[in-house]
Each structure stands twice: as structure tokens, then as C-alpha cells.
Design an enzyme around this catalytic site. Structure first.
Site, PDB file in Angstrom:
ATOM      1  N   SER A 251     -28.442  26.912  26.246  1.00  0.00           N
ATOM      2  CA  SER A 251     -27.132  27.230  26.810  1.00  0.00           C
ATOM      3  C   SER A 251     -26.696  26.353  27.977  1.00  0.00           C
ATOM      4  O   SER A 251     -25.538  26.454  28.402  1.00  0.00           O
ATOM      5  CB  SER A 251     -27.084  28.691  27.254  1.00  0.00           C
ATOM      6  OG  SER A 251     -26.740  29.528  26.170  1.00  0.00           O
TER       7      SER A 251
ATOM      8  N   LYS B 113     -23.391  24.429  27.842  1.00  0.00           N
ATOM      9  CA  LYS B 113     -22.082  24.907  28.284  1.00  0.00           C
ATOM     10  C   LYS B 113     -21.574  24.151  29.513  1.00  0.00           C
ATOM     11  O   LYS B 113     -20.356  24.116  29.767  1.00  0.00           O
ATOM     12  CB  LYS B 113     -22.130  26.403  28.557  1.00  0.00           C
ATOM     13  CG  LYS B 113     -22.379  27.247  27.301  1.00  0.00           C
ATOM     14  CD  LYS B 113     -22.395  28.729  27.616  1.00  0.00           C
ATOM     15  CE  LYS B 113     -22.568  29.582  26.362  1.00  0.00           C
ATOM     16  NZ  LYS B 113     -23.934  29.536  25.820  1.00  0.00           N
TER      17      LYS B 113
ATOM     18  N   SER C 148     -22.252  33.348  29.859  1.00  0.00           N
ATOM     19  CA  SER C 148     -22.871  32.562  28.789  1.00  0.00           C
ATOM     20  C   SER C 148     -22.292  32.973  27.439  1.00  0.00           C
ATOM     21  O   SER C 148     -23.013  33.225  26.471  1.00  0.00           O
ATOM     22  CB  SER C 148     -24.397  32.716  28.791  1.00  0.00           C
ATOM     23  OG  SER C 148     -24.998  31.623  28.111  1.00  0.00           O
TER      24      SER C 148
END
Length: 475
Positions: free
Chosen positions: A110, A113, A307
Site C-alpha cells: 500500500s 498510494k 488506505s
């Protein structure tokens, strides 16, 4: 959210000698009313509460030797596996301070991102809003809802994302535009996106699990099937939520209900090209209504702080659209790579298959992440600093709320601000840390060969690295 985000922007940018005050660009990015317009303009905002430790741009910078002495014993521990890649740099100067496999492309999870956020802010700008439109169809009474890629669109005021655009507002505009003509059919145009709705590199359980879903140009509430339950779970810290299988059709049916059109009269199709409008009624393709998303700066904040994988994929496609690429997984990856290169980042150390980090086909080097964070924080591109608003704070918020609580990691509490990433065997963290002397550093640690059952140990090992940087002057 405006006050908190503005406060974080001030704190972060002040650390590198740049003041951001309101009103001004930040107010515009946040979608606030300009000064002098409406009663709200006369109401003074409360002073932001500082929740992060202060930093000093004139504080002494750590030396490479000092950082190496602090980190070398921590980066080779068994809990992190045998592929541990690290980069540490000074935000003010961009000078590298420590590296271990720093240029090696690694599965990022993640922390992807961060790249999605910076590239969409560069490509679209912080004030950009994603439209959802309704136009007249080819047949009398036909209404076409055209998805523009807003994943936060709500059905009504009970939506999942606060302040989101709403279908009930759009329906009211349509009824007013049609006058006495009764809507009889709703056509769903989600053709803005192309390619598969699931990225081929996603784990098998993601399409049916609660952290991902089908990516379509029209959806409501991030494709959540039960918004009321999802809001309760979110408040309890659980981001898992069941998603609908066909988000575009589900949104179309919700819109039809608001117009009094039966679900059986909803189908996919494409909007007709607008032509001359007859005097009596809007002609095919004529716009009947439009609603717009929160500004991009807020969408980026939502993506990073929660997230949110669905929001991330939508923002990645906005990069593709801004660069005239197909709004697909492949098009978004190519566009983000191109924008990263335009920003002067080492795009040869970047390969993106999606915008969320769910794909194991993604590769990012730690040095690209520290270069990206330094660029966003050095003041040369102030619009990019919006990525900092949603960064979790150690022992305080987001995915770091329950971390940095042990005696070995407590030095990082409140001074580590970072995006985390987790897949099976993959653990990552990238963000900012203030040293004991008040110097602002950027760091990234990516490891993609951790034992499958090693989540807790790996997180503890990552936290000790951040805490070591926070607890020393490293000189």
C-alpha cells in the site's frame, strides 16, 4: 477535515521553511468558500492543534556515518527476511543519508498510494473535482447516467464518505430539467473505464474479499453493499466491507429508484452525442444535471488516511485520463510512470500494475519513495504536500495508531508519520520522521520476503527502524 489538513500542511512545510496560510491556495484546494462570500466567511476558524512534534529546518543534519551506525544492526534482523531494502534522506536538501538496496525495485503493497497521490495531484491539481452527469437519452423519458470515476458518490445524505456528491441531488436536477416529462428508463454509461475490473496480479481472495472490488466508472460509496454497517465497522477501526459485484448497475438502480423508474428499466449503454436541443424538451445527449466530487486534495487525504483501495484505483485512472491514456489498470500504470518521470523521479525504478498496491506485480524502489516524499515536502511543488495530510501518525492515528507503543519504539510516537503497506510476506513503511535534534528526514523500508506468519515480528522490526531515527541525532 479542512482545519486538520491545513494544520498538517503548515506543520510539514514549516519544517522546511515554507509557510502556508489561509485563505489562499489551500482554501481553494479544500473547496472552501472564498473570503467575503456568505455568512461562513465571517466565522473565524479555531487555531489548529499541533499533534505532531515540531521540526527545525536549521537543526543539524545527521551524518551518513551516524545513520548507518543507528540502522545497520536493525535492517538485517531475521524478522524482516532476506530482502530488506532501505533509503533514508534529508527532506530539506534531498541528500541521501543511508541506503541498502535503495535502488532495487521491490513489491511495495500500500505504500504505492504515495505514488498515486503525488501523480494525481500533479496531473489533475488539488482543486479538481470528478463529475457525475445525467444526460437525455435517445428515447423520450430515457435518462443516461454517465460515470466520471467518482468512487465516493453517495445515494443520499447517509453516504459513507462525508461531503460526497449525491445521487438524490442529481435526480432533483434531472426532474427539474425534464419538466413534465416522466423518466421511464435509466441507462448506465460506465464506458469511461476500459479493460478488466480486477487487476490480474491481485491475490485470489481480493475480488471477493472486503478490501477491494470491481473497479467501474460509476459506483456509490466505494461499492460497499451495506453502508450503515460499513460506517459502524469503520468507526471501530475495521476497514473490511462487503462490496457489490456490479457497482455501476447497483448505482444505476439506486438512481432509478430516486427517479421513480423500476429496476427492470435499468441497463448498461452509452450516452448519445449531444446535438441541437429542440425548444420543447432537451434533445438526446443534452445535460440534465451534474454533481461533482470532493476536491482532489480531499480524495487523496481519504485514500492515504484510510488506505482506501477503491479510491486509489479511481485516482490512478484520473492520472490516465489527464494524460490521454486509457482509463484502465494498464493505462493508469503507464500514466503514473510518465508523470513520475516528469517530476524528475527515477521512473526506471517504478513499475505499476495498479494504484492501490494490491497487485504483487508492482515494483517501487525505496529511493524513489524518499525522492518523492522529499519533493512533496521541499516546497518546490506545494500542491504535492497534500499527501502529508492523511499520513498516519505513530501511536496516534490510522494504521500506526496502535504501533510505536513499546519501550523499544516509543521514541517514534508522534514524530513518525508514514504510509504502511502489508500483503502476505510483504511489509513496508515510507514517510517522515523528526530526529531528536528536530531535523526532518524521509525514510522508506520495503521487504517482500518475510515468512508468511511473520506479520507481528516484521512490524515490530520496521517500527524499531523509525524509532531509531527519531531517537538519535545520528551525528
Amino acid at each position: 477535515m479542512p482545519v486538520v489538513l491545513a494544520a498538517v500542511l503548515v506543520l510539514v512545510l514549516a519544517a522546511v521553511g515554507i509557510a502556508v496560510v489561509r485563505p489562499g491556495p489551500v482554501a481553494d484546494w479544500l473547496g472552501d468558500e472564498p473570503a467575503g462570500r456568505g455568512a461562513a466567511a465571517t466565522v473565524a476558524e479555531p487555531a489548529p492543534v499541533e499533534v505532531l512534534a515540531g521540526t527545525d529546518a536549521n537543526a543539524p543534519m545527521p551524518t551518513p556515518e551516524g545513520v548507518r551506525a543507528a540502522l545497520a544492526p536493525l535492517v538485517g534482523v531475521p524478522a524482516l527476511g532476506d530482502r530488506v531494502h532501505v533509503s533514508v534522506a534529508d527532506v530539506t536538501t534531498g541528500q541521501p543519508l543511508f541506503g541498502r538496496g535503495e535502488d532495487d525495485a521491490t513489491v511495495p503493497a500500500s505504500v504505492t498510494k504515495l505514488v498515486t497521490g503525488v501523480t494525481v495531484l500533479a496531473a489533475r491539481g488539488p482543486a479538481y473535482r470528478i463529475p457525475t452527469r445525467a444526460v437525455a437519452g435517445a428515447a423520450p423519458g430515457e435518462v443516461v447516467i454517465v460515470g466520471g470515476g467518482d468512487p465516493t458518490l453517495a445515494v443520499d445524505k447517509k453516504g459513507f464518505y462525508p461531503g460526497a456528491a449525491r445521487l438524490d441531488d442529481l435526480a432533483a436536477q434531472v426532474r427539474a430539467a425534464l419538466g413534465g416529462t416522466k423518466p421511464t428508463k435509466v441507462t448506465v454509461d460506465s464506458s469511461l473505464y476500459s479493460g478488466p475490473v480486477f487487476e490480474p496480479g491481485w491475490d485470489d481472495d481480493i475480488p471477493t474479499g472486503g478490501y477491494g472490488g470491481a473497479i467501474t466508472a460509476l459506483m456509490t460509496d466505494g461499492a460497499r453493499s451495506d453502508v450503515t454497517r460499513a460506517k459502524k465497522d469503520e468507526a471501530a477501526g475495521n476497514h473490511w466491507a462487503e462490496r457489490v459485484a456490479q457497482p455501476d448497475l447497483a448505482a444505476g438502480r439506486a438512481f432509478a429508484r430516486l427517479l421513480g423508474v423500476p429496476a427492470g428499466a435499468v441497463a448498461r449503454g452509452t450516452a448519445p452525442t449531444a446535438g441541437a436541443t429542440p425548444a420543447a424538451a432537451p434533445g438526446p445527449g443534452a445535460e440534465l444535471g451534474r454533481v461533482e466530487s470532493l476536491p482532489m486534495v480531499r480524495l487523496v487525504d481519504v485514500m492515504i488516511s484510510d488506505s482506501d483501495n477503491i479510491v486509489a484505483e479511481a485516482l490512478a485512472r484520473q492520472v490516465a485520463l489527464a494524460r490521454n491514456q486509457p482509463a484502465s489498470f494498464a493505462g493508469a500504470g503507464a500514466a503514473m510512470d510518465a508523470v513520475a518521470g516528469e517530476l524528475g523521479l527515477p521512473a526506471d525504478e517504478l513499475t505499476l500494475a495498479d494504484g492501490s498496491g494490491l497487485s504483487r506485480s508492482n515494483r517501487i524502489s525505496p529511493s524513489l519513495l524518499t525522492d518523492l516524499i522529499a519533493l512533496a515536502g521541499d516546497g518546490s511543488r506545494p500542491e504535492l504536500a497534500a499527501i502529508f495530510g492523511g499520513l498516519p501518525v505513530a501511536d496516534w492515528s490510522g494504521t500506526l495508531a496502535d504501533r510505536y507503543e513499546t519501550a523499544a519504539t516509543k521514541a517514534g510516537a508522534g514524530v513518525v508519520r508514514a504510509k504502511t503497506g502489508t500483503l502476505t510476506k510483504v511489509h513496508a513503511i515510507a514517510g517522515l520522521v523528526s530526529t531528536a535534534d528536530g531535523r526532518l528526514l524521509t525514510f522508506a523500508v520495503l521487504t517482500d520476503a518475510v515468512p508468511p506468519d511473520g506479520l507481528t515480528a516484521a512490524r515490530g522490526a520496521l517500527d524499531r527502524i523509525g524509532a531509531a531515527l527519531a531517537g538519535c541525532g545520528c551525528r
